[in-house]
Design an enzyme around this catalytic site. Structure first.
Site, PDB file in Angstrom:
ATOM      1  N   VAL A   1     -12.687  -0.443   6.202  1.00  0.00           N
ATOM      2  CA  VAL A   1     -13.509  -1.299   5.578  1.00  0.00           C
ATOM      3  C   VAL A   1     -13.569  -0.720   4.533  1.00  0.00           C
ATOM      4  CG1 VAL A   1     -15.821  -1.933   5.752  1.00  0.00           C
ATOM      5  CG2 VAL A   1     -14.234  -1.151   7.861  1.00  0.00           C
TER       6      VAL A   1
ATOM      7  N   THR B   1       0.913   0.527   8.109  1.00  0.00           N
ATOM      8  CA  THR B   1       1.769  -0.810   7.994  1.00  0.00           C
ATOM      9  C   THR B   1       0.538  -2.171   8.627  1.00  0.00           C
ATOM     10  OG1 THR B   1       1.939  -1.046  10.798  1.00  0.00           O
ATOM     11  CG2 THR B   1       3.250   0.600   8.815  1.00  0.00           C
TER      12      THR B   1
ATOM     13  N   LYS C   1      -5.582  -1.137  10.583  1.00  0.00           N
ATOM     14  CA  LYS C   1      -7.369  -1.956  11.626  1.00  0.00           C
ATOM     15  C   LYS C   1      -7.398  -2.226  13.096  1.00  0.00           C
ATOM     16  CE  LYS C   1      -8.225  -4.131   7.085  1.00  0.00           C
ATOM     17  NZ  LYS C   1      -7.929  -4.900   6.406  1.00  0.00           N
TER      18      LYS C   1
ATOM     19  N   LYS D   1     -13.374  -6.234  10.539  1.00  0.00           N
ATOM     20  CA  LYS D   1     -14.305  -4.535  10.003  1.00  0.00           C
ATOM     21  C   LYS D   1     -15.471  -4.374  10.390  1.00  0.00           C
ATOM     22  CE  LYS D   1     -11.327  -5.777   5.609  1.00  0.00           C
ATOM     23  NZ  LYS D   1     -11.681  -6.284   4.507  1.00  0.00           N
TER      24      LYS D   1
ATOM     25  N   LEU E   1     -13.753   1.961  -0.786  1.00  0.00           N
ATOM     26  CA  LEU E   1     -14.743   2.704  -1.405  1.00  0.00           C
ATOM     27  C   LEU E   1     -15.719   3.397   0.405  1.00  0.00           C
ATOM     28  CD1 LEU E   1     -16.277  -2.058  -1.632  1.00  0.00           C
ATOM     29  CD2 LEU E   1     -16.462   0.430  -3.381  1.00  0.00           C
TER      30      LEU E   1
ATOM     31  N   ASP F   1      -9.660 -10.027  10.014  1.00  0.00           N
ATOM     32  CA  ASP F   1      -9.827  -8.909   8.700  1.00  0.00           C
ATOM     33  C   ASP F   1     -11.403  -8.792   9.085  1.00  0.00           C
ATOM     34  OD1 ASP F   1      -8.125  -7.597   6.673  1.00  0.00           O
ATOM     35  OD2 ASP F   1      -9.614  -8.338   6.219  1.00  0.00           O
TER      36      ASP F   1
ATOM     37  N   GLU G   1     -11.262   5.315   6.233  1.00  0.00           N
ATOM     38  CA  GLU G   1     -11.983   4.673   5.672  1.00  0.00           C
ATOM     39  C   GLU G   1     -11.395   3.323   4.877  1.00  0.00           C
ATOM     40  OE1 GLU G   1     -14.841   5.881   3.998  1.00  0.00           O
ATOM     41  OE2 GLU G   1     -14.429   3.974   3.897  1.00  0.00           O
TER      42      GLU G   1
ATOM     43  N   ALA H   1     -11.555  -1.051   2.152  1.00  0.00           N
ATOM     44  CA  ALA H   1     -10.540  -0.648   1.421  1.00  0.00           C
ATOM     45  C   ALA H   1     -11.194   0.760   0.439  1.00  0.00           C
ATOM     46  CB  ALA H   1      -9.957  -0.639   0.047  1.00  0.00           C
TER      47      ALA H   1
ATOM     48  N   ILE I   1       1.003  -1.153   0.046  1.00  0.00           N
ATOM     49  CA  ILE I   1      -0.367   0.099  -0.155  1.00  0.00           C
ATOM     50  C   ILE I   1       0.768   1.975  -0.243  1.00  0.00           C
ATOM     51  CG2 ILE I   1      -2.116   1.189   1.322  1.00  0.00           C
ATOM     52  CD1 ILE I   1      -2.386  -1.279   0.370  1.00  0.00           C
TER      53      ILE I   1
HETATM   54  N1  LIG Z   1      -4.029  -5.220   0.679  1.00  0.00           N
HETATM   55  C1  LIG Z   1      -5.016  -4.764   0.489  1.00  0.00           C
HETATM   56  O1  LIG Z   1      -5.921  -4.346  -0.247  1.00  0.00           O
HETATM   57  C2  LIG Z   1      -5.872  -3.558   1.655  1.00  0.00           C
HETATM   58  C3  LIG Z   1      -4.843  -3.693   3.018  1.00  0.00           C
HETATM   59  N2  LIG Z   1      -5.248  -2.526   4.335  1.00  0.00           N
HETATM   60  C4  LIG Z   1      -4.439  -2.083   5.064  1.00  0.00           C
HETATM   61  O2  LIG Z   1      -2.919  -1.970   4.670  1.00  0.00           O
HETATM   62  C5  LIG Z   1      -1.841  -2.360   5.378  1.00  0.00           C
HETATM   63  C6  LIG Z   1      -0.639  -2.524   4.755  1.00  0.00           C
HETATM   64  O3  LIG Z   1      -0.802  -3.763   3.866  1.00  0.00           O
HETATM   65  P1  LIG Z   1       0.290  -4.001   2.829  1.00  0.00           P
HETATM   66  O4  LIG Z   1       0.486  -2.804   2.424  1.00  0.00           O
HETATM   67  O5  LIG Z   1       0.154  -5.390   2.199  1.00  0.00           O
HETATM   68  O6  LIG Z   1       1.636  -4.705   4.253  1.00  0.00           O
HETATM   69  P2  LIG Z   1       3.437  -5.196   3.787  1.00  0.00           P
HETATM   70  O7  LIG Z   1       3.255  -6.109   4.195  1.00  0.00           O
HETATM   71  O8  LIG Z   1       3.481  -5.222   2.164  1.00  0.00           O
HETATM   72  O9  LIG Z   1       3.783  -3.620   4.144  1.00  0.00           O
HETATM   73  C7  LIG Z   1       3.831  -3.199   5.731  1.00  0.00           C
HETATM   74  C8  LIG Z   1       5.196  -1.708   4.988  1.00  0.00           C
HETATM   75  O10 LIG Z   1       4.831  -1.511   6.967  1.00  0.00           O
HETATM   76  C9  LIG Z   1       5.871  -1.712   7.964  1.00  0.00           C
HETATM   77  N3  LIG Z   1       6.141  -1.751   9.183  1.00  0.00           N
HETATM   78  C10 LIG Z   1       5.726  -2.669   9.330  1.00  0.00           C
HETATM   79  N4  LIG Z   1       5.808  -2.193  11.061  1.00  0.00           N
HETATM   80  C11 LIG Z   1       6.360  -1.068  11.553  1.00  0.00           C
HETATM   81  C12 LIG Z   1       6.278  -0.002  12.139  1.00  0.00           C
HETATM   82  N5  LIG Z   1       6.956  -0.813  13.535  1.00  0.00           N
HETATM   83  N6  LIG Z   1       7.188   1.011  11.859  1.00  0.00           N
HETATM   84  C13 LIG Z   1       7.454   1.220  10.265  1.00  0.00           C
HETATM   85  N7  LIG Z   1       6.870   0.743   9.440  1.00  0.00           N
HETATM   86  C14 LIG Z   1       6.435  -0.568   9.735  1.00  0.00           C
HETATM   87  C15 LIG Z   1       6.776  -3.150   6.867  1.00  0.00           C
HETATM   88  O11 LIG Z   1       8.889  -2.321   6.760  1.00  0.00           O
HETATM   89  C16 LIG Z   1       6.209  -2.788   5.418  1.00  0.00           C
HETATM   90  O12 LIG Z   1       7.193  -1.805   4.806  1.00  0.00           O
HETATM   91  C17 LIG Z   1      -2.664  -3.401   6.085  1.00  0.00           C
HETATM   92  O13 LIG Z   1      -3.213  -2.894   7.423  1.00  0.00           O
HETATM   93  C18 LIG Z   1      -4.001  -4.128   5.958  1.00  0.00           C
HETATM   94  O14 LIG Z   1      -4.425  -4.357   5.981  1.00  0.00           O
HETATM   95  C19 LIG Z   1      -5.977  -2.328   4.375  1.00  0.00           C
HETATM   96  C20 LIG Z   1      -7.567  -1.939   3.202  1.00  0.00           C
HETATM   97  C21 LIG Z   1      -6.707  -3.037   2.201  1.00  0.00           C
HETATM   98  N1  LIG Z   2      -6.971  -8.387   3.275  1.00  0.00           N
HETATM   99  C1  LIG Z   2      -8.387  -7.101   2.611  1.00  0.00           C
HETATM  100  C2  LIG Z   2      -7.934  -6.351   2.618  1.00  0.00           C
HETATM  101  C3  LIG Z   2      -8.803  -4.769   2.333  1.00  0.00           C
HETATM  102  O1  LIG Z   2      -9.367  -4.397   3.894  1.00  0.00           O
HETATM  103  C4  LIG Z   2      -9.398  -8.012   2.133  1.00  0.00           C
HETATM  104  O2  LIG Z   2      -9.112  -9.093   1.040  1.00  0.00           O
HETATM  105  O3  LIG Z   2     -10.294  -7.403   1.990  1.00  0.00           O
HETATM  106 NA    NA Z   3     -13.480   2.311   2.710  1.00  0.00          NA
END
Ligand SMILES: NC(=O)C1=CN([C@@H]2O[C@H](COP(=O)(O)OP(=O)(O)OC[C@H]3O[C@@H](n4cnc5c(N)ncnc54)[C@H](O)[C@@H]3O)[C@@H](O)[C@H]2O)C=CC1
Ligand SMILES: N[C@@H](CC=O)C(=O)O
Ligand code: NA
Length: 815
Positions: A609, A555, A579, A682, A613, A678, A606, A611, A475
């Protein structure tokens, strides 16, 4: 005829003197202008230091050599060898005289203000002799004028008072007989009746220019300096400060009084009285049109003309019953201070007459205190007055403008900008002129405050959002890409500048007060970043003390959550897609919201829940407008949605899970999606936003995984377990297919109860028709009773999630 005054930087080097000559060629019309010069930049200070060193029997010879060398170098650079000797000789004579004077000071260990003025006068004399000789190469009629002989003053050395009548006569007579010459006049210096050198005090060269302008009724007085005129704020503090085209005299006075060092107000009086416009120009940017200070300056549509500040002041507060109704009390106080030459920067008096707060330079504070203690000894002893105390570490911020008088809401805007950014106001004073409102605040907040106020008043100009990002994964990375692509659009169409000031992942962190170039953030973080330390990151972010700050948590970690409160309490908004914070203890969720409200900042999530939307926003709007949520039904796992929509034919379940992970739909740990955690988070967040004080244990989850998948100790083990249980998943699929149904993992909130269940639904069910990673949520409410309000669309993936985070950041900027 115009007066052109060039300041220290304009005569500070061979290069700037060449530029000066070019300016003169352009400005020289039919009439010769009169050129007034300062000492070479830094020389006046060095002369003063040398004088004090001599008095203290310290060495001054090296400094003297350096000053001499600077002049000689310019001459050798700008004059042909054959033309150098006469001016080198003249300067050598000056430097020998100066050495003799310093030697006497050294011998006597005594430095009178008269001698100090004499020593300082060599700065202007040397620069003007030098420049006038260089000018001879370009103009046949250049003439050096020792201005000291024409400006006559009293004997108040260091800050002499001009005998205007005599001075004007002398200048006019001199000019009459030298009209045909291009005059180069020493600024700053003057002489008393006996012909001894005096000086005109701070900003003295500007004053010289104004005196000549006044005496000769000049058309305009040009002050050539090294900045683009008067700016809306100190450009060292406010990067977006911009030049003002026009100011009235009073505005210029007010702006200069507090800070803007471009000109020194008293110098303007002769010009002010004779209505001669002053133009501030830039020797190093001749294309800049200049700031005009004049009578009847265009009011313009700017609500305020500028923000000025005094970096360091101290305040004293005098209060007590003894002051009430005692006429003349403040008169006694302030005449005492003025008698003792303590300059009172500003005064505020409470309406009850119970207390007076006034500000002075820190160097005057203790003296003021002891004077008061002596003067009011009886009142203090009788406890009719409280013993005053000095408060240090403060600054003054003032907004200035003649339009303020006519424009309502100015002070509201000022206080709102300060309040929103957590700046505490220690005292307020409005100039009786209504051209200025001043506030006293903590010095640590000054830079942030000036930026916030600048943004508030020039909001039709660009507003800056200072963003600090945690997480550079799926992200975070995508967000940076989107930000970089969209920045020009935001700047052009929304006057919004988003600056990433800091970034950190688990390994490295990088903060830069100038912002991070998003074109190569990865390389910068890698090569210039220091070892990551979250506490340190937060500390440095807070220490930057910037206005309009947003802390973004991208994160999936527990660690940042513990800092949210601290961040919000520091008046920094929080945007998070993580979350964990909102779905942990209910009390913490409430505390985040309360802290944001209390400190006037935003807490946006936002993407917690669905993403990108608009689900959280929609629910919030429903609640705010007084609707009541009866039921929520939803599919909120993009991952599981994708899996069920693609688990077809002879594909194996675990392969589809892997595909969802590769597409960036899953959590960093896909077990969090498949085991329902997860989804649970939400639902819990939605329920809380809908007004229910629920905890994790209140959410009933029906698992879709067999026990050994749930027990897998690592992600690879998890995949192995799913592969082993292929038959289990195949059975589920077959069973659904038998009844022409599809598998759906559905969450429901009703009557304050939340459950997530695995269901098989047929085409009569509204959730039957979904594809890809779609989420769907239906709100049945008092107002949406017959047919629910439905939001549907892709609910996972880096692009849509980063876009949701982006939108939250922009929404912070909108406020
Ligand atoms: N993939 C999706 O569709 C969605 C993801 N999210 C949320 O987005 C967040 C990030 O997801 P991703 O990018 O896929 O994860 P990822 O694992 O690819 O990246 C996480 C990043 O956070 C960093 N990190 C972890 N702990 C840290 C700390 N204490 N201090 C500084 N940096 C730290 C890591 O080094 C990494 O760069 C998650 O909380 C996830 O629930 C929310 C909605 C949708
Ligand atoms: N891992 C989550 C990403 C969005 O929050 C999902 O699959 O819905
Ligand atoms: Na949303």
């Amino acid at each position: 005829m115009n007066i052109l005054k060039f300041g220290g930087t304009s005569v500070g080097s061979a290069q700037s003197i060449s530029a000066l000559m070019e300016i003169l060629k352009k400005e020289k019309g039919d009439e010769n202008p009169i050129v007034v010069l300062s000492a070479m930049g830094g020389v006046t200070n060095t002369l003063l230091e040398m004088a004090e060193n001599a008095r203290n029997a310290s060495d001054y010879a090296d400094q003297l050599k350096q000053v001499e060398a600077r002049h000689f170098e310019v001459i050798r650079t700008l004059l042909p060898a054959g033309a150098q000797n006469p001016v080198l000789t003249k300067l050598k004579i000056y430097f020998n005289e100066l050495e003799d004077i310093l030697q006497s000071v050294y011998n006597l260990r005594e430095l009178s203000s008269q001698t100090k003025d004499l020593i300082l006068s060599y700065g202007e004399r040397c620069s003007t002799v030098m420049v006038s000789h260089i000018a001879c190469q370009h103009f046949a009629n250049a003439l050096f004028v020792n201005g000291a002989e024409l400006i006559k003053t009293d004997s108040n050395f260091g800050q002499a008072k001009v005998n205007t009548q005599l001075t004007e006569t002398l200048i006019r007579d001199f000019y009459e007989s030298n009209k045909d010459k291009l005059l180069f006049v020493t600024g700053f210096i003057s002489s008393n009746e006996e012909g001894r050198i005096t000086t005109l005090g701070r900003g003295g060269s500007d004053y010289t220019a104004a005196i000549w302008g006044g005496a000769l009724n000049a058309q305009e007085i040009q002050i050539w300096t090294d900045v683009d005129g008067m700016l809306t704020a100190d450009p060292r503090i406010v990067k977006k400060a911009f030049s003002l085209p026009e100011l009235s005299y009073i505005e210029a006075m007010e702006l200069s009084y507090f800070g803007a060092k471009v000109i020194y107000p008293p110098t303007m009086t002769p010009a002010f009285l004779k209505k001669i416009p002053i133009v501030i120009k830039n020797t190093f940017n001749v294309d800049f049109e200049g700031t005009y200070i004049k009578h009847g300056a265009h009011a313009s549509n700017l609500p305020i003309k500028g923000i000025s500040s005094i970096d360091e002041i101290s305040i004293l507060n005098l209060s007590g019953s003894g002051m009430v109704g005692k006429a003349g009390f403040s008169g006694r106080l302030f005449s005492l201070l003025s008698r003792e030459q303590i300059n009172v920067v500003l005064i505020t008096q409470s309406s009850s007459e119970h207390s007076i707060t006034f500000a002075v330079k820190p160097s005057d504070a203790l003296k003021a205190l002891s004077l008061i203690n002596k003067e009011f000894e009886l009142e203090l002893q009788a406890r009719k007055l409280e013993y005053p105390e000095v408060e240090n570490g403060l600054s003054v911020l003032a907004i200035v403008g003649e339009n303020m008088k006519r424009t309502p809401g100015i002070s509201g805007k000022l206080f709102n900008a300060l309040g929103r950014n957590g700046v505490n106001i220690r005292a307020i004073a409005q100039g009786s002129s209504e051209y200025n409102i001043s506030v006293i605040l903590s010095r640590a907040d000054l830079s942030k405050a000036v930026n916030a106020v600048h943004d508030a008043f020039y909001s039709d100009l660009k507003k800056t959002l200072n963003v600090f990002c945690l997480g550079t994964g799926n992200i975070g990375k995508t967000l940076f890409q989107q930000l970089q692509n969209q920045m020009p659009f935001l700047a052009k169409n929304n006057d919004l500048q988003v600056k990433v000031m800091g970034v950190s992942n688990t390994r490295k962190m990088y903060l830069n007060p100038d912002g991070l170039d998003l074109a190569n953030w990865e390389e910068t973080l890698e090569t210039q970043g220091e070892q990551a330390d979250l506490g340190e990151f937060i500390k440095q972010m807070k220490n930057m003390n910037l206005a309009n700050c947003v802390f973004v948590d991208n994160t999936a970690s527990h660690n940042p959550i513990q800092f949210y409160l601290d961040v919000l309490q520091s008046s920094i908004s929080v945007v998070t897609c993580n979350k964990i914070g909102n779905s942990a203890e209910y009390d913490q969720y409430v505390a985040f919201k309360q802290a944001a409200r209390k400190h006037g900042v935003d807490f946006y999530y936002e993407t917690n829940v669905g993403a990108g939307l608009p689900i959280i926003r929609t629910l919030k709007d429903l609640m705010l407008s007084g609707d009541r949520i009866g039921r929520i039904e939803a599919i909120l796992s993009g991952t599981i949605s994708y899996i069920f929509n693609n688990f077809k034919g002879d594909r194996l379940f675990h392969e589809v899970v892997k595909e969802a992970q590769d597409l960036g739909y899953t959590e960093p740990d896909p077990r969090d999606d498949l085991n329902g955690k997860d989804f649970m988070r939400k639902m819990l967040i939605l329920a809380r936003d809908a007004g229910y004080a629920l905890e994790e244990k209140d959410v009933a989850i029906e698992s879709m995984l067999p026990a050994d998948c749930l027990a897998a100790a690592s992600v690879p083990d998890f995949y192995v377990a799913m592969e082993k249980n292929a038959a289990h998943f195949e059975n589920l699929k077959q069973e659904a297919a038998k009844g022409n149904k599809v598998l759906r993992y559905i969450g429901k909130l009703e009557d304050g109860k939340v459950a997530i269940t695995l269901q098989m639904v047929d085409d009569s069910h509204p959730f039957y028709m979904l594809s890809g990673s779609d989420n769907i949520i239906s709100f049945t409410t008092d107002r949406y009773k017959e047919r629910p309000l439905v939001v549907k669309g892709p609910g996972a993936g880096a692009e849509v999630t980063a876009a949701g985070v982006f939108a939250d950041i922009i929404n912070v900027g909108k406020r």
